[in-house]
Design a protein around this motif. Sequence first.
Motif, PDB file in Angstrom:
ATOM      1  N   GLU A  56      10.925  -4.080  -4.752  1.00 10.95           N
ATOM      2  CA  GLU A  56      10.935  -4.414  -3.327  1.00 10.95           C
ATOM      3  C   GLU A  56       9.575  -4.892  -2.810  1.00 10.95           C
ATOM      4  O   GLU A  56       9.432  -5.200  -1.623  1.00 10.95           O
ATOM      5  CB  GLU A  56      11.434  -3.224  -2.483  1.00 10.95           C
ATOM      6  CG  GLU A  56      10.610  -1.962  -2.609  1.00 10.95           C
ATOM      7  CD  GLU A  56      11.002  -1.098  -3.826  1.00 10.95           C
ATOM      8  OE1 GLU A  56      10.321  -0.110  -4.062  1.00 10.95           O
ATOM      9  OE2 GLU A  56      11.966  -1.431  -4.524  1.00 10.95           O
ATOM     10  N   THR A  57       8.583  -5.011  -3.696  1.00  4.21           N
ATOM     11  CA  THR A  57       7.260  -5.498  -3.298  1.00  4.21           C
ATOM     12  C   THR A  57       7.387  -6.923  -2.775  1.00  4.21           C
ATOM     13  O   THR A  57       8.028  -7.777  -3.384  1.00  4.21           O
ATOM     14  CB  THR A  57       6.282  -5.474  -4.494  1.00  4.21           C
ATOM     15  OG1 THR A  57       6.232  -4.154  -5.013  1.00  4.21           O
ATOM     16  CG2 THR A  57       4.903  -5.928  -4.091  1.00  4.21           C
ATOM     17  N   ARG A  58       6.739  -7.187  -1.629  1.00  7.04           N
ATOM     18  CA  ARG A  58       6.771  -8.531  -1.050  1.00  7.04           C
ATOM     19  C   ARG A  58       5.813  -9.417  -1.848  1.00  7.04           C
ATOM     20  O   ARG A  58       4.648  -9.090  -2.012  1.00  7.04           O
ATOM     21  CB  ARG A  58       6.384  -8.485   0.418  1.00  7.04           C
ATOM     22  CG  ARG A  58       7.392  -7.700   1.261  1.00  7.04           C
ATOM     23  CD  ARG A  58       6.917  -7.486   2.675  1.00  7.04           C
ATOM     24  NE  ARG A  58       6.781  -8.707   3.425  1.00  7.04           N
ATOM     25  CZ  ARG A  58       7.722  -9.244   4.204  1.00  7.04           C
ATOM     26  NH1 ARG A  58       8.876  -8.632   4.332  1.00  7.04           N
ATOM     27  NH2 ARG A  58       7.503 -10.357   4.878  1.00  7.04           N
ATOM     28  N   MET A  59       6.324 -10.541  -2.349  1.00  7.87           N
ATOM     29  CA  MET A  59       5.516 -11.468  -3.137  1.00  7.87           C
ATOM     30  C   MET A  59       5.611 -12.858  -2.523  1.00  7.87           C
ATOM     31  O   MET A  59       6.656 -13.258  -2.028  1.00  7.87           O
ATOM     32  CB  MET A  59       6.005 -11.505  -4.581  1.00  7.87           C
ATOM     33  CG  MET A  59       5.838 -10.204  -5.289  1.00  7.87           C
ATOM     34  SD  MET A  59       6.314 -10.345  -7.006  1.00  7.87           S
ATOM     35  CE  MET A  59       6.414  -8.626  -7.391  1.00  7.87           C
ATOM     36  N   TYR A  60       4.508 -13.554  -2.605  1.00  7.39           N
ATOM     37  CA  TYR A  60       4.449 -14.879  -1.997  1.00  7.39           C
ATOM     38  C   TYR A  60       4.021 -15.907  -3.034  1.00  7.39           C
ATOM     39  O   TYR A  60       3.163 -15.646  -3.863  1.00  7.39           O
ATOM     40  CB  TYR A  60       3.457 -14.883  -0.827  1.00  7.39           C
ATOM     41  CG  TYR A  60       3.909 -13.991   0.300  1.00  7.39           C
ATOM     42  CD1 TYR A  60       4.664 -14.496   1.335  1.00  7.39           C
ATOM     43  CD2 TYR A  60       3.580 -12.641   0.306  1.00  7.39           C
ATOM     44  CE1 TYR A  60       5.093 -13.680   2.374  1.00  7.39           C
ATOM     45  CE2 TYR A  60       3.999 -11.818   1.331  1.00  7.39           C
ATOM     46  CZ  TYR A  60       4.754 -12.333   2.359  1.00  7.39           C
ATOM     47  OH  TYR A  60       5.177 -11.520   3.380  1.00  7.39           O
TER      48      TYR A  60
END
Length: 121
Positions: A56-60
């Motif tokens: 669920e880590t937000r990655m860009y």
Amino acid sequence: LLTPALSPGQAFTELQAKVMDTQQKVKLADLQIEQLTKTKKHAHLTDTEVMMLADETRMYEGVGRMFILQPKGVIHNQLLEKQRIAEEKIKELEQKKSYLERSVKEAEDNIREMLMARRAQ
């Protein structure tokens, strides 16, 4: 049209130029292989770090001067694809380099033969 035969001096000069040109191409291939190896290693190390993060880590993803939110799986697949493409290009460059090295060797052998023939006269 037939081209006139080259004099021994002209042929020798042409072979020397060919050897130097081909050696430069070999050096360029080496540099490209080195750069692609770094790219591949960087993608691998980044992927290793990404895979340790929670799903669920937000990655860009960087796109130009902006960043787009992407799921972990998309980032992982992009990094794997980057590694695969780098590996393919490395293989192509190594084949090209091998061909160029054979070409240099043949030209150097021809130069030696010309020098031996001159000495024999």
